[in-house]
Design a protein around this motif. Sequence first.
Motif, PDB file in Angstrom:
ATOM      1  N   THR A 107      29.122  33.389  30.475  1.00 15.19           N
ATOM      2  CA  THR A 107      28.633  34.766  30.437  1.00 15.19           C
ATOM      3  C   THR A 107      29.272  35.515  29.278  1.00 15.19           C
ATOM      4  O   THR A 107      30.225  35.038  28.646  1.00 15.19           O
ATOM      5  CB  THR A 107      28.967  35.511  31.745  1.00 15.19           C
ATOM      6  OG1 THR A 107      30.388  35.657  31.844  1.00 15.19           O
ATOM      7  CG2 THR A 107      28.444  34.754  32.975  1.00 15.19           C
ATOM      8  N   LEU A 108      28.768  36.714  29.035  1.00 17.41           N
ATOM      9  CA  LEU A 108      29.316  37.540  27.967  1.00 17.41           C
ATOM     10  C   LEU A 108      30.772  37.915  28.235  1.00 17.41           C
ATOM     11  O   LEU A 108      31.557  38.110  27.300  1.00 17.41           O
ATOM     12  CB  LEU A 108      28.482  38.814  27.803  1.00 17.41           C
ATOM     13  CG  LEU A 108      27.057  38.628  27.264  1.00 17.41           C
ATOM     14  CD1 LEU A 108      26.304  39.956  27.334  1.00 17.41           C
ATOM     15  CD2 LEU A 108      27.074  38.106  25.833  1.00 17.41           C
ATOM     16  N   LYS A 109      31.150  38.023  29.518  1.00 15.28           N
ATOM     17  CA  LYS A 109      32.513  38.414  29.874  1.00 15.28           C
ATOM     18  C   LYS A 109      33.425  37.223  30.120  1.00 15.28           C
ATOM     19  O   LYS A 109      34.579  37.395  30.517  1.00 15.28           O
ATOM     20  CB  LYS A 109      32.479  39.308  31.113  1.00 15.28           C
ATOM     21  CG  LYS A 109      31.805  40.651  30.874  1.00 15.28           C
ATOM     22  CD  LYS A 109      31.880  41.534  32.110  1.00 15.28           C
ATOM     23  CE  LYS A 109      31.242  42.894  31.846  1.00 15.28           C
ATOM     24  NZ  LYS A 109      31.327  43.784  33.039  1.00 15.28           N
ATOM     25  N   ALA A 110      32.929  36.010  29.892  1.00 15.80           N
ATOM     26  CA  ALA A 110      33.738  34.808  30.084  1.00 15.80           C
ATOM     27  C   ALA A 110      34.867  34.758  29.049  1.00 15.80           C
ATOM     28  O   ALA A 110      34.762  35.377  27.984  1.00 15.80           O
ATOM     29  CB  ALA A 110      32.870  33.563  29.958  1.00 15.80           C
ATOM     30  N   PRO A 111      35.934  34.024  29.342  1.00 18.44           N
ATOM     31  CA  PRO A 111      37.049  33.934  28.381  1.00 18.44           C
ATOM     32  C   PRO A 111      36.615  33.477  26.993  1.00 18.44           C
ATOM     33  O   PRO A 111      37.205  33.907  25.994  1.00 18.44           O
ATOM     34  CB  PRO A 111      37.984  32.904  29.039  1.00 18.44           C
ATOM     35  CG  PRO A 111      37.711  33.036  30.499  1.00 18.44           C
ATOM     36  CD  PRO A 111      36.240  33.324  30.606  1.00 18.44           C
ATOM     37  N   GLY A 112      35.602  32.618  26.922  1.00 18.93           N
ATOM     38  CA  GLY A 112      35.139  32.134  25.626  1.00 18.93           C
ATOM     39  C   GLY A 112      33.848  32.774  25.149  1.00 18.93           C
ATOM     40  O   GLY A 112      33.185  32.254  24.257  1.00 18.93           O
ATOM     41  N   TYR A 113      33.477  33.911  25.759  1.00 21.52           N
ATOM     42  CA  TYR A 113      32.225  34.609  25.456  1.00 21.52           C
ATOM     43  C   TYR A 113      31.041  33.714  25.857  1.00 21.52           C
ATOM     44  O   TYR A 113      31.221  32.655  26.451  1.00 21.52           O
ATOM     45  CB  TYR A 113      32.166  34.991  23.977  1.00 21.52           C
ATOM     46  CG  TYR A 113      31.118  36.039  23.634  1.00 21.52           C
ATOM     47  CD1 TYR A 113      31.193  37.324  24.171  1.00 21.52           C
ATOM     48  CD2 TYR A 113      30.057  35.746  22.782  1.00 21.52           C
ATOM     49  CE1 TYR A 113      30.240  38.287  23.853  1.00 21.52           C
ATOM     50  CE2 TYR A 113      29.103  36.696  22.465  1.00 21.52           C
ATOM     51  CZ  TYR A 113      29.191  37.962  23.009  1.00 21.52           C
ATOM     52  OH  TYR A 113      28.239  38.895  22.703  1.00 21.52           O
ATOM     53  N   TYR A 166      33.504  34.533  37.056  1.00 23.50           N
ATOM     54  CA  TYR A 166      34.222  34.918  35.833  1.00 23.50           C
ATOM     55  C   TYR A 166      33.689  34.181  34.600  1.00 23.50           C
ATOM     56  O   TYR A 166      34.356  34.125  33.571  1.00 23.50           O
ATOM     57  CB  TYR A 166      35.732  34.679  35.971  1.00 23.50           C
ATOM     58  CG  TYR A 166      36.283  35.065  37.327  1.00 23.50           C
ATOM     59  CD1 TYR A 166      36.223  36.390  37.775  1.00 23.50           C
ATOM     60  CD2 TYR A 166      36.833  34.115  38.167  1.00 23.50           C
ATOM     61  CE1 TYR A 166      36.703  36.742  39.026  1.00 23.50           C
ATOM     62  CE2 TYR A 166      37.318  34.472  39.428  1.00 23.50           C
ATOM     63  CZ  TYR A 166      37.245  35.786  39.852  1.00 23.50           C
ATOM     64  OH  TYR A 166      37.726  36.124  41.097  1.00 23.50           O
ATOM     65  N   GLY A 167      32.502  33.557  34.714  1.00 18.40           N
ATOM     66  CA  GLY A 167      31.916  32.868  33.571  1.00 18.40           C
ATOM     67  C   GLY A 167      32.517  31.507  33.278  1.00 18.40           C
ATOM     68  O   GLY A 167      32.293  30.945  32.209  1.00 18.40           O
ATOM     69  N   VAL A 168      33.275  30.947  34.238  1.00 20.89           N
ATOM     70  CA  VAL A 168      33.918  29.638  34.072  1.00 20.89           C
ATOM     71  C   VAL A 168      33.362  28.682  35.128  1.00 20.89           C
ATOM     72  O   VAL A 168      33.271  29.027  36.301  1.00 20.89           O
ATOM     73  CB  VAL A 168      35.453  29.749  34.230  1.00 20.89           C
ATOM     74  CG1 VAL A 168      36.106  28.383  34.011  1.00 20.89           C
ATOM     75  CG2 VAL A 168      36.014  30.778  33.260  1.00 20.89           C
ATOM     76  N   GLY A 169      33.013  27.470  34.710  1.00 23.10           N
ATOM     77  CA  GLY A 169      32.463  26.494  35.630  1.00 23.10           C
ATOM     78  C   GLY A 169      33.545  25.883  36.515  1.00 23.10           C
ATOM     79  O   GLY A 169      34.507  25.306  36.003  1.00 23.10           O
ATOM     80  N   TYR A 170      33.397  26.025  37.827  1.00 23.89           N
ATOM     81  CA  TYR A 170      34.332  25.452  38.789  1.00 23.89           C
ATOM     82  C   TYR A 170      33.576  24.469  39.672  1.00 23.89           C
ATOM     83  O   TYR A 170      32.512  24.792  40.220  1.00 23.89           O
ATOM     84  CB  TYR A 170      34.949  26.527  39.684  1.00 23.89           C
ATOM     85  CG  TYR A 170      35.811  27.540  38.976  1.00 23.89           C
ATOM     86  CD1 TYR A 170      36.485  27.230  37.796  1.00 23.89           C
ATOM     87  CD2 TYR A 170      35.965  28.822  39.501  1.00 23.89           C
ATOM     88  CE1 TYR A 170      37.279  28.157  37.163  1.00 23.89           C
ATOM     89  CE2 TYR A 170      36.771  29.767  38.872  1.00 23.89           C
ATOM     90  CZ  TYR A 170      37.415  29.434  37.698  1.00 23.89           C
ATOM     91  OH  TYR A 170      38.210  30.355  37.060  1.00 23.89           O
ATOM     92  N   PHE A 171      34.139  23.261  39.842  1.00 24.49           N
ATOM     93  CA  PHE A 171      33.512  22.227  40.654  1.00 24.49           C
ATOM     94  C   PHE A 171      34.555  21.644  41.600  1.00 24.49           C
ATOM     95  O   PHE A 171      35.706  21.465  41.223  1.00 24.49           O
ATOM     96  CB  PHE A 171      32.949  21.094  39.785  1.00 24.49           C
ATOM     97  CG  PHE A 171      32.276  21.573  38.527  1.00 24.49           C
ATOM     98  CD1 PHE A 171      31.148  22.374  38.595  1.00 24.49           C
ATOM     99  CD2 PHE A 171      32.771  21.226  37.282  1.00 24.49           C
ATOM    100  CE1 PHE A 171      30.530  22.828  37.440  1.00 24.49           C
ATOM    101  CE2 PHE A 171      32.168  21.664  36.125  1.00 24.49           C
ATOM    102  CZ  PHE A 171      31.034  22.471  36.203  1.00 24.49           C
TER     103      PHE A 171
END
Length: 235
Positions: free
Chosen positions: A153-159, A225-230
Amino acid sequence: MLVAAAVCPCPPLLVPEVASGAAPELDAARAACGDAVALLAAARPEVLVVVGPADEEGRGAHLAGASGSFRGFGVDLGVRLGEGPHQKRPLPPSLAVAAWLLDRTRWAAAPVEGLGVAESLGGDRCADVGRQLAGRAERVALLVMGDGSACRTLKAPGYLDERAAAFDQQAARALGAADVDAIQALDAPLAHQLKAAGRAPWQVLAGAAQGAGLAGQLLYEDAPYGVGYFVAAWS
C-alpha cells in the motif's frame, strides 16, 4: 530428517506489549501462529530450530538460552530462546519474536536453537543450509520466521509497488502447498526490492523439506500495514 515446520511472520508488533493499542489488529495472526506451533509439538521432534532473517550482527547460530529484548521498540520486555546458559550475543528481532511466541505457547516439546539468516544468502546456499539442518537428527522441526513484501500500500514501509501483490500471492500459494520447488524459485532480487524479509528463511525451509514428503496448510494470509504476513503449517 524434517518432520514438521511452521511458518510465521516476525514483526515485533506481533507482541501485544509492542503493538499496545493496535494489538487487536493482529489477534488472528497470533492465533494462527499458536495453532502452527501446536502442530510442531504434535510431531514430537528431537530438536526445534528457529530460522529467521538477521543483519550481520545477528546472523549465524544462536544456542539455547540466547536472549533478546524489545527495548529497541520502546518496551522493556526480555525473552529467552529455550533453556540454556546465558549467551552474550543478543537474538535478532525475528528470533526474539519467535522466542516470545514459543514462551506464549509454553513450548516444552524439544530443545530449541536459533539460526539468523542474512538477506543476501542466495537460494542455492539457503537450500544447502536447510539440508544441513534437516540432517541434525532423525526428527527435526523448523519454526521459520519471515514476512512477505513490505510494499502493498501507499502507507507500507516500502511504499506501493505494483509487483508486491503478485509476489505475495506466489509465496502464500507455495507456503500453503509445501511446494519446495516454487519456494526455491522465488526471485531473490525481486524479494530484495520488495523488502520481503522472509525469502531466505523460506528457502532454507525448502532445502530442509526436500524429499520429506510434507503436506502444507495455509492458516493465515493478510497484509496489515501494507506488509504480507503468512502462517503455514507443514506436517
